[in-house]
Write a protein that holds these residues in place. Structure first.
Motif, PDB file in Angstrom:
ATOM      1  N   ALA A   1       1.129  -0.123  21.209  1.00 47.80           N
ATOM      2  CA  ALA A   1       1.005  -0.052  19.759  1.00 47.80           C
ATOM      3  C   ALA A   1       2.297  -0.577  19.140  1.00 47.80           C
ATOM      4  O   ALA A   1       3.368  -0.483  19.741  1.00 47.80           O
ATOM      5  CB  ALA A   1       0.760   1.390  19.323  1.00 47.80           C
TER       6      ALA A   1
ATOM      7  N   GLY B   1       4.782  -0.703  15.642  1.00 46.95           N
ATOM      8  CA  GLY B   1       5.081  -0.082  14.363  1.00 46.95           C
ATOM      9  C   GLY B   1       6.195  -0.814  13.648  1.00 46.95           C
ATOM     10  O   GLY B   1       6.994  -1.516  14.272  1.00 46.95           O
TER      11      GLY B   1
ATOM     12  N   ALA C   1       1.713   0.786  11.207  1.00 47.26           N
ATOM     13  CA  ALA C   1       1.504   0.675  12.647  1.00 47.26           C
ATOM     14  C   ALA C   1       0.133   0.092  12.915  1.00 47.26           C
ATOM     15  O   ALA C   1      -0.789   0.212  12.093  1.00 47.26           O
ATOM     16  CB  ALA C   1       1.639   2.041  13.328  1.00 47.26           C
TER      17      ALA C   1
ATOM     18  N   ILE D   1      -2.671  -0.479  16.311  1.00 47.14           N
ATOM     19  CA  ILE D   1      -2.972  -0.180  17.700  1.00 47.14           C
ATOM     20  C   ILE D   1      -3.075  -1.487  18.481  1.00 47.14           C
ATOM     21  O   ILE D   1      -3.225  -2.565  17.893  1.00 47.14           O
ATOM     22  CB  ILE D   1      -4.267   0.662  17.784  1.00 47.14           C
ATOM     23  CG1 ILE D   1      -4.326   1.460  19.073  1.00 47.14           C
ATOM     24  CG2 ILE D   1      -5.482  -0.213  17.601  1.00 47.14           C
ATOM     25  CD1 ILE D   1      -5.401   2.516  19.071  1.00 47.14           C
ATOM     26  N   TRP D   2      -3.005  -1.430  19.802  1.00 49.43           N
ATOM     27  CA  TRP D   2      -2.884  -2.631  20.607  1.00 49.43           C
ATOM     28  C   TRP D   2      -4.056  -3.590  20.450  1.00 49.43           C
ATOM     29  O   TRP D   2      -3.897  -4.800  20.541  1.00 49.43           O
ATOM     30  CB  TRP D   2      -2.707  -2.265  22.080  1.00 49.43           C
ATOM     31  CG  TRP D   2      -3.966  -1.742  22.709  1.00 49.43           C
ATOM     32  CD1 TRP D   2      -4.384  -0.449  22.736  1.00 49.43           C
ATOM     33  CD2 TRP D   2      -4.960  -2.498  23.391  1.00 49.43           C
ATOM     34  NE1 TRP D   2      -5.593  -0.351  23.388  1.00 49.43           N
ATOM     35  CE2 TRP D   2      -5.965  -1.582  23.804  1.00 49.43           C
ATOM     36  CE3 TRP D   2      -5.121  -3.842  23.695  1.00 49.43           C
ATOM     37  CZ2 TRP D   2      -7.090  -1.990  24.496  1.00 49.43           C
ATOM     38  CZ3 TRP D   2      -6.248  -4.255  24.395  1.00 49.43           C
ATOM     39  CH2 TRP D   2      -7.219  -3.336  24.782  1.00 49.43           C
TER      40      TRP D   2
ATOM     41  N   THR E   1      -5.233   0.545  11.922  1.00 49.28           N
ATOM     42  CA  THR E   1      -3.910   0.412  11.318  1.00 49.28           C
ATOM     43  C   THR E   1      -3.651   1.637  10.449  1.00 49.28           C
ATOM     44  O   THR E   1      -4.581   2.349  10.071  1.00 49.28           O
ATOM     45  CB  THR E   1      -3.807  -0.845  10.437  1.00 49.28           C
ATOM     46  OG1 THR E   1      -4.800  -0.766   9.400  1.00 49.28           O
ATOM     47  CG2 THR E   1      -4.030  -2.115  11.248  1.00 49.28           C
TER      48      THR E   1
ATOM     49  N   LYS F   1       1.905   5.128  22.470  1.00 47.79           N
ATOM     50  CA  LYS F   1       1.026   5.891  21.606  1.00 47.79           C
ATOM     51  C   LYS F   1       1.013   5.303  20.203  1.00 47.79           C
ATOM     52  O   LYS F   1       2.007   4.757  19.728  1.00 47.79           O
ATOM     53  CB  LYS F   1       1.479   7.350  21.538  1.00 47.79           C
ATOM     54  CG  LYS F   1       1.438   8.080  22.861  1.00 47.79           C
ATOM     55  CD  LYS F   1       1.901   9.508  22.705  1.00 47.79           C
ATOM     56  CE  LYS F   1       1.868  10.238  24.036  1.00 47.79           C
ATOM     57  NZ  LYS F   1       2.346  11.642  23.906  1.00 47.79           N
ATOM     58  N   PHE F   2      -0.089   5.449  19.540  1.00 48.91           N
ATOM     59  CA  PHE F   2      -0.254   5.008  18.149  1.00 48.91           C
ATOM     60  C   PHE F   2       0.224   6.155  17.273  1.00 48.91           C
ATOM     61  O   PHE F   2      -0.410   7.198  17.204  1.00 48.91           O
ATOM     62  CB  PHE F   2      -1.729   4.693  17.919  1.00 48.91           C
ATOM     63  CG  PHE F   2      -2.057   4.203  16.544  1.00 48.91           C
ATOM     64  CD1 PHE F   2      -3.039   4.822  15.793  1.00 48.91           C
ATOM     65  CD2 PHE F   2      -1.409   3.109  16.009  1.00 48.91           C
ATOM     66  CE1 PHE F   2      -3.371   4.361  14.533  1.00 48.91           C
ATOM     67  CE2 PHE F   2      -1.722   2.630  14.752  1.00 48.91           C
ATOM     68  CZ  PHE F   2      -2.718   3.257  14.009  1.00 48.91           C
ATOM     69  N   SER F   3       1.340   5.954  16.578  1.00 48.61           N
ATOM     70  CA  SER F   3       1.971   7.065  15.882  1.00 48.61           C
ATOM     71  C   SER F   3       2.806   6.569  14.712  1.00 48.61           C
ATOM     72  O   SER F   3       3.242   5.419  14.693  1.00 48.61           O
ATOM     73  CB  SER F   3       2.863   7.840  16.854  1.00 48.61           C
ATOM     74  OG  SER F   3       3.599   8.837  16.190  1.00 48.61           O
TER      75      SER F   3
ATOM     76  N   TYR G   1       8.369   5.909  19.730  1.00 49.00           N
ATOM     77  CA  TYR G   1       8.567   4.492  20.041  1.00 49.00           C
ATOM     78  C   TYR G   1       9.729   4.305  21.011  1.00 49.00           C
ATOM     79  O   TYR G   1      10.839   4.762  20.762  1.00 49.00           O
ATOM     80  CB  TYR G   1       8.774   3.688  18.762  1.00 49.00           C
ATOM     81  CG  TYR G   1       7.502   3.574  17.969  1.00 49.00           C
ATOM     82  CD1 TYR G   1       7.053   4.624  17.169  1.00 49.00           C
ATOM     83  CD2 TYR G   1       6.712   2.427  18.042  1.00 49.00           C
ATOM     84  CE1 TYR G   1       5.856   4.539  16.474  1.00 49.00           C
ATOM     85  CE2 TYR G   1       5.530   2.325  17.343  1.00 49.00           C
ATOM     86  CZ  TYR G   1       5.105   3.395  16.566  1.00 49.00           C
ATOM     87  OH  TYR G   1       3.915   3.302  15.877  1.00 49.00           O
TER      88      TYR G   1
END
Length: 122
Positions: A33, A35, A50, A52-53, A58, A101-103, A109
């Motif tokens: 992910a 950001g 952010a 995601i891959w 978003t 992780k998507f955060s 990060y």
């Protein structure tokens, strides 16, 4: 290993636009992910956006919704932050980062770029 380099910052007038780029020379970018964060003088680093891959999700901080757009091109190992209708309060050093992780939490990060300065004049 992910190695991030930002570019595209600069000086712009209120209402103007900039597009920031984040290139990964490590060529593993598409696994993570991505950001964008920013830090203004005297303030803590804050989350901006952010993605995601696989592009499907978003998220944005409220102050940039409708003005900023995050995107990525995994084939080019590059991410972007299109910033429109810029305001003086957007002035900061902008950092891109990558995480498993998507955060919106900076602590998640693992990889960070060196930052690029964005200055919006009034």
């Amino acid at each position: 290993q992910v190695q991030l380099v930002e570019s595209g910052g600069g000086l712009v007038q209120t209402g103007g636009s900039l597009r920031l780029s984040c290139a990964d020379s490590g060529r593993t970018f598409n696994r993570y992910a991505m950001g964008w964060f920013r830090q203004a003088p005297g303030k803590e680093r804050e989350f901006v956006a952010a993605i995601i891959w696989n592009f499907s999700v978003t998220m944005y901080t409220d102050s940039v919704k409708g003005r900023f757009t995050i995107s990525r091109d995994n084939a080019k190992n590059t991410g972007y932050l299109q910033m429109n209708s810029l305001k003086p309060e957007d002035t900061a050093v902008y950092y891109c980062a990558a995480a498993d992780k998507f955060s919106r939490s900076a602590s998640v990060y693992d990889y960070w770029g060196q930052g690029t300065q964005v200055t919006v004049s009034s």
